[in-house]
Design an enzyme around this catalytic site. Structure first.
Site, PDB file in Angstrom:
ATOM      1  CB  CYS A  73     -18.142  -0.132  -0.205  1.00  0.00           C
ATOM      2  SG  CYS A  73     -17.185   1.494   0.185  1.00  0.00           S
ATOM      3  CG  HIS A 111     -13.983   3.396  -3.173  1.00  0.00           C
ATOM      4  ND1 HIS A 111     -12.527   3.002  -2.743  1.00  0.00           N
ATOM      5  CD2 HIS A 111     -14.700   3.124  -2.187  1.00  0.00           C
ATOM      6  CE1 HIS A 111     -12.500   2.490  -1.549  1.00  0.00           C
ATOM      7  NE2 HIS A 111     -13.918   2.454  -1.192  1.00  0.00           N
ATOM      8  CG  ASN A 121     -11.072  -1.236  -0.976  1.00  0.00           C
ATOM      9  OD1 ASN A 121     -12.179  -1.223  -1.661  1.00  0.00           O
ATOM     10  ND2 ASN A 121     -10.943  -0.696   0.244  1.00  0.00           N
ATOM     11  CE1 TYR A 147     -11.386   5.864  -1.321  1.00  0.00           C
ATOM     12  CE2 TYR A 147     -13.395   5.709  -0.271  1.00  0.00           C
ATOM     13  CZ  TYR A 147     -12.254   5.398  -0.367  1.00  0.00           C
ATOM     14  OH  TYR A 147     -11.676   4.823   0.770  1.00  0.00           O
ATOM     15  NE  ARG A 195      -3.445   2.452   2.452  1.00  0.00           N
ATOM     16  CZ  ARG A 195      -4.425   2.548   3.494  1.00  0.00           C
ATOM     17  NH1 ARG A 195      -4.622   1.744   4.202  1.00  0.00           N
ATOM     18  NH2 ARG A 195      -5.013   3.712   3.503  1.00  0.00           N
TER      19      ARG A 195
END
Length: 421
Positions: A164, A194, A144, A244, A90
């Site tokens: 989500c 998102h 995700n 987002y 990440r």
């Protein structure tokens, strides 16, 4: 009833377990299995999970294992919350795209594509093992990028629904602002995972009065501040975008911010170390306050409601989920995975009808849908050309010079997770 959590060693898990304990009448679990290859983390998380169950008087058994086949054997539902490559991957997703002036984020843009490429093959392998060991089980995907992962699962014929926490977070926030119970609010939640807008907020069901104009009039400044977007933008949209959308509506501003502060991954990694220290305390028998800063607010409530509906344990009629479009949004292909209100039951999720959608939203949604299709092709079949094509299609990248450079960076940083590289 048996439920298996893949990625059970996540620091998220006590949030989930707390929901299972509090809402045991909604989802009466007999057995909860936490599976994770990181057995040291798993033991700490499971210890706290058992203490949470004991404190709240839940009679269910919590079991741990590193053996996936044993974990899913005979399960009624399997919840996926894994992170291939961990926080280290990440950190890369949030860093190298900035070198090209593009947003660095784990689900959006080039970083989101990298996560999809790492994740889809692993999830599909897990799903095949679920199909062999628990052919009737529902797979609930919280991993995700949820839209792409759910599409991969559905395309492969699995019994899957994506989840989500954005919608339930909005529902809870709006209910508090309006002074009503969350269950009294129905969101006209439209878009992709998102990439969504609240185009209506209705009292007492999908046909109730729309109180979105009141929300914007009375609380627009507060909502805009929470989203870190300008209030005039919300007024212009006549809708409330997911946070987002800031990566799209304020891309360059976000890039400047990200270049001048530590990554979210680094922050989360530090937080996880602290959480694991707390979890090791044998006196701790509730989720610690710090967990709220980890993210995933109301994840447990959403997961319980969805699992209960899919397993016939409750009749919660409407939930926001990720599932096939099937004509719901006529400007998208039927096999696009959309995030909308749906009627959920033992046969799965059926999207509710959506009225006309603002062309300002349909254009971006169609663009990102095309990108997601190409991203899934790259995840399934590999190859530099497919990665480049997906990046060219993404509205936050587009230019060939950027897409070409990002392709090389993506492959270089993820080679160990890409069988074809």
């Amino acid at each position: 009833m048996k439920l298996t959590v893949v990625g059970g060693g996540s620091t998220y898990t006590p949030e989930l377990v707390d929901g299972f304990a509090r809402l045991r009448d909604t989802l009466p679990l007999d057995e909860l299995v936490l599976v994770d290859p990181a057995t040291d983390r798993l033991d700490l998380v499971a210890g706290l999970a058992r203490r949470i169950f004991a404190r709240q008087g839940h009679p269910g058994r919590i079991r741990t294992t590193a053996d996936l086949d044993a974990a899913v054997d005979g399960a009624d539902a399997v919840l996926l919350q894994l992170r291939v490559g961990g926080q280290a991957a990440r950190e890369q997703d949030e860093t190298w795209p900035l070198e090209c002036g593009c947003v660095g984020q784990e689900t959006t843009g080039a970083g989101g594509l990298a996560k999809a490429l790492r994740t889809v093959p692993v999830v599909l392998d897990i799903a095949e093992r679920v199909r062999r060991r628990a052919p009737g089980a529902w797979i609930i995907d919280f991993t995700n990028p949820v839209g792409i992962v759910t599409r991969a699962l559905l395309q492969a014929g699995h019994r899957a629904v994506g989840l989500c926490n954005v919608a339930i977070g909005f529902q809870r926030r709006f209910a508090a602002l309006l002074g009503v119970a969350p269950a009294d609010l129905h969101l006209n939640h439209v878009g992709l995972n998102h990439l969504t807008w609240e185009t209506g907020v209705r009292l007492a069901g999908p046909e109730g009065d729309d109180v979105l104009p009141k929300l914007l009039t009375d609380h627009g400044d507060e909502i805009a501040a929470a989203l870190r977007l300008p209030r005039p933008l919300l007024d212009h949209l006549g809708a409330i975008p997911s946070y987002y959308l800031r990566y799209y509506y304020a891309h360059d501003e976000v890039v400047r911010e990200l270049r001048t502060k530590p990554s979210r991954a680094a922050e989360v990694a530090r937080m996880e170390k602290e959480l694991l220290t707390l979890y090791a305390d044998p006196a701790l028998d509730e989720k610690p306050a710090l967990l709220a800063r980890r993210g995933g607010a109301y994840y447990s409530e959403a997961a319980v409601d969805l699992a209960a509906a899919l397993l016939g344990a409750a009749a919660s009629p409407y939930q926001v989920v990720n599932t096939y479009n099937r004509g719901t949004l006529p400007f998208l292909p039927d096999d696009a995975v959309i995030e909308v209100q749906a009627a959920v039951g033992q046969k799965g999720a059926t999207p509710l009808a959506v009225g006309p959608v603002n062309p300002l939203f349909t254009g971006l949604t169609a663009n990102v849908t095309a990108y997601e299709h190409l991203a899934l092709e790259a995840a399934l079949h590999g190859g530099r050309d497919r990665v480049l094509t997906a990046l060219l299609a993404h509205p936050l990248i587009g230019q060939y010079e950027y897409a070409d450079a990002l392709t090389d960076r993506l492959i270089a940083h993820n080679r160990e997770h890409l069988a074809w590289a």
